[in-house]
Every structure is written in C-alpha cells, then in structure tokens.
Design an enzyme around this catalytic site. Structure first.
Site, mmCIF file in Angstrom:
data_model
loop_
_atom_site.group_PDB
_atom_site.id
_atom_site.type_symbol
_atom_site.label_atom_id
_atom_site.label_comp_id
_atom_site.label_asym_id
_atom_site.label_seq_id
_atom_site.Cartn_x
_atom_site.Cartn_y
_atom_site.Cartn_z
ATOM 1 N N HIS A 174 0.830 -1.218 0.000
ATOM 2 C CA HIS A 174 0.000 0.000 0.000
ATOM 3 C C HIS A 174 0.863 1.267 0.000
ATOM 4 C CE1 HIS A 174 -4.172 0.852 -0.101
ATOM 5 N NE2 HIS A 174 -4.411 1.069 1.173
ATOM 6 N N ASN A 215 -6.654 6.333 4.110
ATOM 7 C CA ASN A 215 -8.077 6.634 3.928
ATOM 8 C C ASN A 215 -8.446 8.086 4.191
ATOM 9 O OD1 ASN A 215 -8.155 3.931 3.422
ATOM 10 N ND2 ASN A 215 -9.417 3.404 5.168
ATOM 11 N N ASP A 217 -0.897 2.780 -5.219
ATOM 12 C CA ASP A 217 -0.851 1.361 -5.547
ATOM 13 C C ASP A 217 -2.133 0.972 -6.282
ATOM 14 O OD1 ASP A 217 -2.693 -0.233 -3.222
ATOM 15 O OD2 ASP A 217 -2.030 1.786 -2.730
ATOM 16 N N ASN A 239 -9.290 3.616 -1.641
ATOM 17 C CA ASN A 239 -9.741 4.515 -0.575
ATOM 18 C C ASN A 239 -8.950 5.811 -0.500
ATOM 19 O OD1 ASN A 239 -11.871 2.896 0.235
ATOM 20 N ND2 ASN A 239 -10.598 1.740 1.661
#
Length: 187
Positions: A19, A66, A92, A113
């Site tokens: 991530h 997020n 990513d 997100n």
C-alpha cells in the site's frame, strides 16, 4: 509549482508494504535529487526538488491512506495548486499486475480509498494519477491484508527498478505533460 503526492500509511509498521508504493516512488524522486522529504506541514512530510525548469513539491501525507485527501487539500490550498493541472497522485493498484504502470489525466477512485479521499476533499476527479501495479499472480482471500502485507522476496528484488521507472514517469509528466508520459509509460 507542481505537486506530486505519494499515498501511503505513515510509520515503520507500514514502511515496506504494498500500500506504500506511492511513498516509495516519492522517496526515489527525492533521493535522485539529493533532497530530503522531512518538512512537516499540512499534515504531510514535504520536500522540494527541481525537474527541468519546474519546482516540484513532493509530499507524503501523514493522515493514513483513507484520509489522504485532508493533507492534499491543505497543500493545494497553501501552494495554490490547481489539481487539474498541477497535481499528480502516486498510488498502488491491486488490479494491475505487479510492476505495471498506468498514468491517467483524471478518473474515478476505482475502489481505492486514498483516491476516494482525494476526490471528496478536492471535490474533483480531475487530477493526474500514476497507478503502480501491485497485483498478485494469484487470487487473494483478504484484499486489505494483502495490500498491507510486505512485498515478497522476489518483488523486493524488483522494487528498485520499479520505483525508478515510476519516478521516470513522474519526471515525464512534469517535464513533458500527461499525454507524452501516458504514451511512453502505459504500454
């Protein structure tokens, strides 16, 4: 001024997870220029480099993936950055095979997100994004666990070349524009 934002999660726990490929690409750009990303501002760590004749603000939001849009919106306001022309988000993408790059001038979050947060806080989908493929060669049971896991040994050996190629794509976007960068790196 251009703004290149690598999305990821802060802290040692997430440092080399899939991530955080956005952070790794921004770090590669900073390392090339010999400039650190260490100034804390607008809920992000930032640094400035020059690519061609363009000053570029590199940023790594510290708000967690997020909520990345919060930091990016603050930076855009502070530096009068027009997202449509001056912002590139590096993220990513689990839907792309590992190592594949995809540049776009705009678009939906596509389930990401971090991009959802940017879209909400910037109130637009009209900003460039560089998606870096982290997709597995096999199906995964829990997607959240997968993106927060560390790269395999084989992937780690390929990371320097991947982040260098992604950094090249960012440089092409800054110096030559989105169309040329897309033609060169989306193949």
């Amino acid at each position: 001024m251009k703004c290149v934002v690598g999305l990821g999660n802060p802290g040692a726990t997430y440092a080399l997870t899939r991530h955080n490929i956005g952070f790794l690409v921004v770090d590669a750009l900073a390392e090339r220029a010999g400039r650190p990303i260490k100034l804390a501002e607008c809920e992000a760590l930032t640094g400035r480099i020059t690519l061609g004749t363009e000053v570029v603000l590199l940023a790594k939001p510290q708000t967690f993936m997020n909520a990345s849009g919060q930091a990016v919106a603050l930076l855009c306001a502070k530096y009068d950055c027009n997202p449509q022309h001056d912002l590139l988000a590096v993220v990513d993408d689990v839907a792309l095979p590992f190592g594949r790059l995809r540049l776009r001038a705009k678009g939906s979050a596509g389930g990401h997100n971090g991009l959802k947060s940017l879209n909400a806080k910037l109130k637009t989908e009209h900003y460039a994004r560089l998606r870096v493929g982290i997709g597995p060669a096999h199906p995964v049971g829990n997607l959240a666990d997968f993106v927060l896991s560390r790269f395999s040994a084989a992937e780690q050996s390929e990371l320097p070349a991947l982040t260098a190629r992604a950094a090249d794509a960012v440089e092409a976007w800054v110096c030559h524009g989105i169309e040329l960068a897309m033609a060169r790196f989306n193949a």
